[in-house]
Design an enzyme around this catalytic site. Structure first.
Site, short mmCIF file in Angstrom:
data_model
loop_
_atom_site.label_atom_id
_atom_site.label_comp_id
_atom_site.label_asym_id
_atom_site.label_seq_id
_atom_site.Cartn_x
_atom_site.Cartn_y
_atom_site.Cartn_z
N HIS A 1 -4.25 -4.74 -0.04
CA HIS A 1 -4.04 -5.36 1.27
C HIS A 1 -4.54 -6.81 1.29
O HIS A 1 -5.53 -7.12 1.95
CB HIS A 1 -4.77 -4.58 2.35
CG HIS A 1 -4.14 -3.27 2.70
ND1 HIS A 1 -3.02 -3.17 3.49
CD2 HIS A 1 -4.49 -2.00 2.36
CE1 HIS A 1 -2.70 -1.90 3.64
NE2 HIS A 1 -3.57 -1.17 2.97
N CYS B 1 0.83 -1.22 0.00
CA CYS B 1 0.00 0.00 0.00
C CYS B 1 0.86 1.27 0.00
O CYS B 1 1.59 1.50 -0.95
CB CYS B 1 -1.00 -0.04 1.16
SG CYS B 1 -2.39 1.11 0.90
N GLU C 1 -3.33 -9.06 2.91
CA GLU C 1 -3.13 -9.60 4.26
C GLU C 1 -4.31 -9.31 5.19
O GLU C 1 -4.41 -9.89 6.28
CB GLU C 1 -1.85 -9.01 4.88
CG GLU C 1 -1.96 -7.60 5.44
CD GLU C 1 -1.94 -6.50 4.38
OE1 GLU C 1 -1.97 -5.31 4.77
OE2 GLU C 1 -1.88 -6.82 3.18
#
Length: 294
Positions: free
Chosen positions: A236, A143, A238
Site C-alpha cells: 500500500h 493488495c 498510497e
C-alpha cells in the site's frame, strides 16, 4: 496540474487545503482541447473516503491533467460508507462499460481470507477485469486487488500466512529497467497489511509475468506483465502516515490479537508518532505509472 472530480466530493476540500488543484469536472466542457488522462478507480476498500483521499494525493504528483471516475460494485452495498455518498459520487460498471480509460485502479478489499469465489461481488469483479483488457490502457491492482487479478488472469492463488503481515518493510529491485520504479533505490520502504501472500515460485511459472520488486520479509511486492498493461502491487504505497495507526488501534479496541506494526512508530513505541518512511516512494510510483504507462 489539476485533478478533475465530481463537485462536492468531500475530500476535495482537504486536498485544496493541501494546495492540490482540484477542479469540478463540469468545467471540462470549457477545456476540451487540454490533454486530460481518464482514470477510473474501482474502490473496494471499506473506508471509501480515506482511499479517495490517499489515491488522489498520489495521482496529483504526476504533473498531468487527470479526470477521475470512481466506480463501485452493485452486487454489494457498503456498510461503512453512506448510500448518499455512493450514489452521488460513484458510477456503476453499467455506467462506464462503453467508455475507454487511460488507467484503471482496482483497490484492495477486506475479504482476503475468503476464497475468491465466496466473495459476493466476485462475478461482477470478473466482468470488470475482463472489460479492463480492452477498455483500459493500464490497470493497477493493489493488495487484495492484486491477488484477485493474478488469480483471474493467470490462475495464481493466494495463501494464508501464519500471522498478519503488518508494518513497513524494506524491498529490493529485481527489474532495474522497469519504469514503475524509476528513481527508486534498493532498500526502499513500503507498507503491507494482509493475512495472505502470493508465492514467488507460482509467479515464476508464468512466462508473461515479471517480478519487479520483492522483500525478504514481505515477499513479492510488484509484478507486471510483459506487455506492461497490468501492474500488481501487493502492498500500500498510497497509505497516509496514520493509516496503519488507525488500523492497529481499531483492532486493539475490538480485542483482536494484533501485533504492533513493524518498523512504523518511532522507537517501536505505539505512543510515539509514526515515521512516514514511504511517502516519497508512493509519490514516485503513482507518478511513474501515470507518466510511463498511461
Amino acid at each position: 496540474m489539476p485533478i478533475y472530480t465530481k463537485a462536492g466530493l468531500p475530500v476535495n476540500e482537504i486536498l485544496k487545503k493541501e494546495k492540490i488543484q482540484i477542479i469540478d469536472e463540469n468545467e471540462l466542457n470549457n477545456n476540451l482541447s487540454e490533454d486530460i488522462l481518464q482514470i477510473a478507480i474501482l474502490n473496494l476498500m471499506p473506508l471509501k473516503e480515506d482511499t479517495e483521499l490517499q489515491l488522489l494525493r498520489k495521482l496529483s504528483k504526476s504533473g498531468k491533467n487527470i479526470k477521475i471516475t470512481f466506480i463501485n460494485v452493485t452486487s454489494y452495498i457498503s456498510k461503512t460508507t453512506s448510500p448518499v455518498h455512493m450514489e452521488k459520487f460513484y458510477s456503476t460498471f453499467n455506467d462506464v462499460k462503453d467508455k475507454f480509460f487511460d488507467g484503471l485502479i482496482i483497490t484492495g478489499a477486506p475479504v482476503e481470507q475468503m476464497d475468491f469465489e465466496q466473495v459476493i461481488y466476485w462475478e461482477e469483479l470478473k466482468k470488470i477485469m475482463k472489460w479492463s483488457e480492452t477498455h483500459a490502457k493500464s490497470t493497477l491492482y493493489i493488495c487484495w486487488g492484486a491477488q484477485a487479478g493474478l488469480y483471474y488472469h493467470y490462475g495464481i492463488n493466494k495463501h494464508l500466512l501464519n500471522s498478519k503481515l503488518f508494518g513497513i518493510f524494506s524491498h529490493k529491485i529485481d527489474d532495474k529497467n522497469s519504469k514503475i520504479l524509476y528513481g527508486f533505490e534498493d532498500g526502499f520502504k513500503a507498507p503491507h497489511s494482509r493475512h495472505t501472500t502470493i508465492y514467488k515460485s507460482d509467479i515464476e511459472k508464468i512466462p508473461a509475468l515479471d517480478i519487479v520488486a520483492e522483500s525478504d520479509k514481505a515477499g513479492v511486492f510488484i509484478i507486471e506483465n510483459k506487455d506492461k498493461k497490468e501492474l500488481y502491487v501487493t502492498g500500500h504505497l498510497e497509505y497516509a502516515i496514520d493509516t496503519l495507526d488507525k488500523e492497529y488501534k481499531r483492532d486493539l479496541s475490538k480485542g483482536l490479537n494484533i501485533e504492533m506494526p513493524e518498523n512504523y512508530y518511532k522507537e517501536n513505541n505505539s505512543s510515539e508518532e509514526p515515521l512516514f518512511s514511504w511517502k516519497d516512494n508512493g509519490d514516485k510510483l503513482y507518478s511513474n505509472w501515470v507518466n510511463y504507462y498511461l
